[in-house]
Design a protein around this motif. Structure first.
Motif, PDB file in Angstrom:
ATOM      1  N   CYS A   1       0.784  -1.233   0.000  1.00  0.00           N
ATOM      2  CA  CYS A   1       0.000   0.000   0.000  1.00  0.00           C
ATOM      3  C   CYS A   1       0.816   1.283   0.000  1.00  0.00           C
ATOM      4  N   GLY A   2       2.049   1.231   0.456  1.00  0.00           N
ATOM      5  CA  GLY A   2       2.818   2.452   0.622  1.00  0.00           C
ATOM      6  C   GLY A   2       2.409   3.191   1.879  1.00  0.00           C
ATOM      7  N   GLY A   3       3.198   4.182   2.263  1.00  0.00           N
ATOM      8  CA  GLY A   3       2.886   4.978   3.441  1.00  0.00           C
ATOM      9  C   GLY A   3       4.109   5.171   4.308  1.00  0.00           C
ATOM     10  N   ILE A   4       3.858   5.434   5.581  1.00  0.00           N
ATOM     11  CA  ILE A   4       4.915   5.680   6.567  1.00  0.00           C
ATOM     12  C   ILE A   4       4.714   4.699   7.713  1.00  0.00           C
ATOM     13  N   VAL A   5       5.746   3.956   8.070  1.00  0.00           N
ATOM     14  CA  VAL A   5       5.670   3.103   9.251  1.00  0.00           C
ATOM     15  C   VAL A   5       6.545   3.698  10.334  1.00  0.00           C
ATOM     16  N   SER A   6       6.080   3.572  11.567  1.00  0.00           N
ATOM     17  CA  SER A   6       6.831   4.163  12.678  1.00  0.00           C
ATOM     18  C   SER A   6       6.622   3.348  13.934  1.00  0.00           C
ATOM     19  N   ASP A   7       7.666   3.291  14.752  1.00  0.00           N
ATOM     20  CA  ASP A   7       7.537   2.766  16.109  1.00  0.00           C
ATOM     21  C   ASP A   7       7.059   3.877  17.027  1.00  0.00           C
ATOM     22  N   LEU A   8       6.545   3.479  18.177  1.00  0.00           N
ATOM     23  CA  LEU A   8       6.002   4.449  19.132  1.00  0.00           C
ATOM     24  C   LEU A   8       7.037   4.925  20.144  1.00  0.00           C
TER      25      LEU A   8
END
Length: 345
Positions: A168-175
């Protein structure tokens, strides 16, 4: 006469039998046709709703969808399954500075809502958050994802991050990543033609990628290559080989990736993982306002606003900056166009 009648009777029977055979063939043909149509429909059916959102969001410009992962070793219960206070601040910083259109939480318990603990800190449109069911996977490429160490659930989260970016694409991030205003400057690199923006870290004088932050367009060749390595060469007992060491080696050795992947040196570096305690525990003098984000590697669920007030550290100053900015932006938006409604309590 009797012979003729018998011949006619036999002829009618044969015609009847032939008609029944033709009917049977027609029915079977129709059933086969329906089966083919149903099969084609299933294989070409619309993508799940969350993927449709990304198709419209990932339009070649800056990706506008944010992905979080939340995997549990056992069924979560409140309040322990909720986000910690610092995780809520991390989320607040994402809403403030990344400004995602949607937030997708990929989890093995999609019916559990972990954001109750953030309500006193964040007032936003929670309907933009969607819980996406992701089954846990205990095997990758025929190799067990370390069944003897619960911490290796983080590898399952990393595989999920790569999978959803590829789909899908996008931005992944840890908290444990805290974003700052300059994240927009970093994300603007997409407009320079980059396919991905990655983050590297320096561990014992060796560079590695860090999946605490990764932003890519869908179908990225780089993401596909990193994900393929998990399937073909998963190191069961190695914490950073598949998520850090090999992704960096792929980038370094492949001319295409060096042209299409922009590597940030600030989010998970300066300070490096080995020196981050100085930033957390002292006023280090290390500049941080110019950074796009700070990967803290800090997971203390007892840390709260009282610690921010009483500590004279670089980390506390940065958290205070985010909270103060949230109040300022909230008031600015209420006077102008309230696209986001953020409040700090």
């Amino acid at each position: 006469m009797g012979f003729l009648q018998l011949e006619l009777t036999l002829g009618m029977k044969w015609r009847l039998l032939l008609s029944l055979v033709l009917i049977a063939i027609t029915v079977l043909g129709l059933l086969l046709f329906v089966h083919i149509i149903n099969y084609n429909f299933r294989t070409t059916a619309p993508l799940p709703d969350y993927m449709d959102d990304f198709i419209t969001a990932d339009n070649g410009d800056i990706p506008s969808a944010l992905h979080l992962t939340r995997f549990y070793n056992k069924a979560p219960v409140k309040p322990t399954g909720n986000l910690c206070w610092l995780e809520c601040v991390s989320l607040l910083s994402m809403l403030l500075y990344i400004k995602p259109n949607h937030v997708y939480v990929h989890t093995n318990y999609p019916d559990f809502w972990p954001f109750d603990s953030c309500y006193s800190l964040i007032a936003t449109n929670w309907t933009n958050f969607k819980m996406i069911h992701r089954r846990r996977r205990f095997v990758i490429g025929g190799n067990a994802i370390n069944p003897n160490n619960d911490e290796f659930i983080a590898h399952e989260a990393d595989i999920t991050k790569l999978t959803v970016l590829h789909e899908c694409g996008g931005i992944v991030s840890d908290l444990d990543v805290f974003y700052l205003p300059n994240i927009q400057k970093l994300l603007s690199r997409f407009r320079d033609g980059f396919d991905c923006i990655a983050s590297r870290e320096l561990i014992r004088d060796v560079y590695k990628m860090n999946l605490g932050f990764l932003a890519c367009h869908k179908n990225s060749p780089y993401v596909r290559a990193v994900l393929q390595n998990y399937k073909e060469d998963y190191k069961t007992n190695d914490w950073v080989y598949n998520s850090g060491e090999h992704p960096w080696n792929l980038y370094s050795a492949n001319p295409l990736f060096r042209k299409t992947v922009y590597v940030d040196d600030q989010i998970s570096n300066h300070p490096s993982w080995t020196n981050v305690k100085t930033f957390l525990n002292k006023k280090s003098g290390m500049p941080w306002k110019h950074k796009p984000a700070f990967h803290s590697f800090f997971h203390d669920c007892t840390y709260n606003l009282a610690n921010v007030h009483k500590q004279d550290t670089s980390f506390a100053l940065m958290i205070s900056f985010i909270l103060t900015d949230a109040i300022k932006i909230h008031y600015d938006l209420t006077r102008g166009k309230p696209e986001l409604n953020l409040a700090v309590g």
